[in-house]
Design a protein around this motif. Structure first.
Motif, mmCIF file in Angstrom:
data_model
loop_
_atom_site.group_PDB
_atom_site.id
_atom_site.type_symbol
_atom_site.label_atom_id
_atom_site.label_comp_id
_atom_site.label_asym_id
_atom_site.label_seq_id
_atom_site.Cartn_x
_atom_site.Cartn_y
_atom_site.Cartn_z
ATOM 1 N N ALA A 32 -0.210 57.569 51.583
ATOM 2 C CA ALA A 32 -0.735 58.216 50.377
ATOM 3 C C ALA A 32 -0.926 57.204 49.251
ATOM 4 O O ALA A 32 -1.950 57.220 48.555
ATOM 5 C CB ALA A 32 0.193 59.345 49.937
ATOM 6 N N LEU A 33 0.046 56.313 49.075
ATOM 7 C CA LEU A 33 -0.086 55.278 48.048
ATOM 8 C C LEU A 33 -1.246 54.337 48.352
ATOM 9 O O LEU A 33 -2.002 53.945 47.458
ATOM 10 C CB LEU A 33 1.213 54.487 47.922
ATOM 11 C CG LEU A 33 2.365 55.212 47.239
ATOM 12 C CD1 LEU A 33 3.640 54.389 47.347
ATOM 13 C CD2 LEU A 33 2.033 55.476 45.787
ATOM 14 N N ASN A 34 -1.402 53.985 49.606
ATOM 15 C CA ASN A 34 -2.502 53.118 50.016
ATOM 16 C C ASN A 34 -3.846 53.777 49.717
ATOM 17 O O ASN A 34 -4.772 53.128 49.214
ATOM 18 C CB ASN A 34 -2.382 52.779 51.498
ATOM 19 C CG ASN A 34 -3.345 51.699 51.912
ATOM 20 O OD1 ASN A 34 -3.473 50.690 51.251
ATOM 21 N ND2 ASN A 34 -4.028 51.928 53.021
ATOM 22 N N ASP A 35 -3.953 55.068 50.011
ATOM 23 C CA ASP A 35 -5.190 55.797 49.725
ATOM 24 C C ASP A 35 -5.486 55.803 48.222
ATOM 25 O O ASP A 35 -6.626 55.621 47.806
ATOM 26 C CB ASP A 35 -5.113 57.231 50.245
ATOM 27 C CG ASP A 35 -5.107 57.294 51.760
ATOM 28 O OD1 ASP A 35 -5.459 56.292 52.420
ATOM 29 O OD2 ASP A 35 -4.732 58.369 52.293
ATOM 30 N N LYS A 36 -4.452 56.008 47.405
ATOM 31 C CA LYS A 36 -4.641 56.027 45.950
ATOM 32 C C LYS A 36 -5.077 54.654 45.428
ATOM 33 O O LYS A 36 -5.967 54.559 44.586
ATOM 34 C CB LYS A 36 -3.364 56.472 45.250
ATOM 35 C CG LYS A 36 -3.107 57.947 45.359
ATOM 36 C CD LYS A 36 -1.934 58.345 44.490
ATOM 37 C CE LYS A 36 -1.700 59.823 44.543
ATOM 38 N NZ LYS A 36 -2.629 60.587 43.726
ATOM 39 N N VAL A 37 -4.458 53.597 45.933
ATOM 40 C CA VAL A 37 -4.825 52.243 45.507
ATOM 41 C C VAL A 37 -6.263 51.947 45.905
ATOM 42 O O VAL A 37 -7.056 51.429 45.102
ATOM 43 C CB VAL A 37 -3.858 51.189 46.095
ATOM 44 C CG1 VAL A 37 -4.385 49.782 45.898
ATOM 45 C CG2 VAL A 37 -2.477 51.342 45.478
ATOM 46 N N ASN A 38 -6.620 52.262 47.134
ATOM 47 C CA ASN A 38 -7.984 52.015 47.593
ATOM 48 C C ASN A 38 -8.995 52.824 46.798
ATOM 49 O O ASN A 38 -10.078 52.331 46.471
ATOM 50 C CB ASN A 38 -8.120 52.301 49.086
ATOM 51 C CG ASN A 38 -7.504 51.211 49.930
ATOM 52 O OD1 ASN A 38 -7.380 50.074 49.496
ATOM 53 N ND2 ASN A 38 -7.089 51.549 51.135
ATOM 54 N N ARG A 41 -9.458 51.206 43.443
ATOM 55 C CA ARG A 41 -10.223 49.958 43.548
ATOM 56 C C ARG A 41 -11.661 50.211 43.995
ATOM 57 O O ARG A 41 -12.466 49.285 44.037
ATOM 58 C CB ARG A 41 -9.561 49.013 44.546
ATOM 59 C CG ARG A 41 -8.238 48.467 44.076
ATOM 60 C CD ARG A 41 -7.665 47.557 45.113
ATOM 61 N NE ARG A 41 -6.434 46.928 44.654
ATOM 62 C CZ ARG A 41 -5.648 46.212 45.428
ATOM 63 N NH1 ARG A 41 -5.963 46.021 46.702
ATOM 64 N NH2 ARG A 41 -4.548 45.684 44.953
ATOM 65 N N GLY A 42 -11.956 51.445 44.402
ATOM 66 C CA GLY A 42 -13.299 51.769 44.866
ATOM 67 C C GLY A 42 -13.566 51.270 46.268
ATOM 68 O O GLY A 42 -14.691 50.999 46.644
ATOM 69 N N ARG A 43 -12.522 51.159 47.043
ATOM 70 C CA ARG A 43 -12.666 50.682 48.420
ATOM 71 C C ARG A 43 -12.629 51.846 49.388
ATOM 72 O O ARG A 43 -12.046 52.876 49.128
ATOM 73 C CB ARG A 43 -11.545 49.710 48.786
ATOM 74 C CG ARG A 43 -11.612 48.440 48.015
ATOM 75 C CD ARG A 43 -10.577 47.475 48.498
ATOM 76 N NE ARG A 43 -10.642 46.256 47.707
ATOM 77 C CZ ARG A 43 -9.709 45.356 47.720
ATOM 78 N NH1 ARG A 43 -8.653 45.489 48.480
ATOM 79 N NH2 ARG A 43 -9.826 44.273 46.978
ATOM 80 N N ASP A 44 -13.235 51.606 50.535
ATOM 81 C CA ASP A 44 -13.271 52.614 51.592
ATOM 82 C C ASP A 44 -12.659 52.010 52.846
ATOM 83 O O ASP A 44 -13.032 50.915 53.249
ATOM 84 C CB ASP A 44 -14.723 53.035 51.853
ATOM 85 C CG ASP A 44 -14.833 54.189 52.823
ATOM 86 O OD1 ASP A 44 -13.793 54.772 53.186
ATOM 87 O OD2 ASP A 44 -15.967 54.506 53.211
ATOM 88 N N ASP A 45 -11.726 52.734 53.465
ATOM 89 C CA ASP A 45 -11.079 52.222 54.678
ATOM 90 C C ASP A 45 -12.032 52.118 55.861
ATOM 91 O O ASP A 45 -11.712 51.499 56.865
ATOM 92 C CB ASP A 45 -9.902 53.111 55.081
ATOM 93 C CG ASP A 45 -8.614 52.689 54.402
ATOM 94 O OD1 ASP A 45 -8.585 51.592 53.822
ATOM 95 O OD2 ASP A 45 -7.642 53.452 54.480
ATOM 96 N N ASP A 46 -13.210 52.712 55.751
ATOM 97 C CA ASP A 46 -14.145 52.699 56.872
ATOM 98 C C ASP A 46 -14.983 51.430 56.920
ATOM 99 O O ASP A 46 -15.843 51.280 57.777
ATOM 100 C CB ASP A 46 -15.063 53.924 56.819
ATOM 101 C CG ASP A 46 -14.285 55.217 57.022
ATOM 102 O OD1 ASP A 46 -13.231 55.153 57.693
ATOM 103 O OD2 ASP A 46 -14.719 56.261 56.521
ATOM 104 N N GLU A 47 -14.767 50.516 55.994
ATOM 105 C CA GLU A 47 -15.507 49.263 56.013
ATOM 106 C C GLU A 47 -15.153 48.489 57.281
ATOM 107 O O GLU A 47 -14.017 48.479 57.719
ATOM 108 C CB GLU A 47 -15.179 48.428 54.777
ATOM 109 C CG GLU A 47 -15.654 49.048 53.484
ATOM 110 C CD GLU A 47 -15.231 48.238 52.279
ATOM 111 O OE1 GLU A 47 -14.678 47.142 52.456
ATOM 112 O OE2 GLU A 47 -15.460 48.720 51.165
ATOM 113 N N ASP A 48 -16.153 47.814 57.827
ATOM 114 C CA ASP A 48 -15.947 47.087 59.081
ATOM 115 C C ASP A 48 -15.565 45.635 58.793
ATOM 116 O O ASP A 48 -16.287 44.701 59.119
ATOM 117 C CB ASP A 48 -17.202 47.159 59.946
ATOM 118 C CG ASP A 48 -16.973 46.644 61.356
ATOM 119 O OD1 ASP A 48 -15.801 46.618 61.786
ATOM 120 O OD2 ASP A 48 -17.949 46.250 62.013
#
Length: 60
Positions: A32-38, A41-48
């Motif tokens: 949950a914290l990782n999702d909030k930080v991302n 920052r405007g980042r998406d975990d789906d980036e390759d």
């Protein structure tokens, strides 16, 4: 009356259940914290990028 061995097994099993539950809870909190930080920052975990996007590396 139960023997000491039976009591020890029960205590051991309870300890393992507790450890497993707290491990899952810690993982959920970290995710949950990782999702909030991302999100901040405007980042998406789906980036390759293999999870290395924004990683600092030494340059010679």
């Amino acid at each position: 009356m139960t023997s000491w061995t039976e009591w020890d097994m029960t205590a051991c099993e309870r300890a393992m259940i507790y450890q497993h539950a707290t491990s899952e809870a810690r993982r959920a909190i970290a995710d949950a914290l990782n999702d909030k930080v991302n999100a901040r920052r405007g980042r998406d975990d789906d980036e390759d990028d293999g999870g290395l996007g924004g990683a600092l590396v030494p340059v010679a």
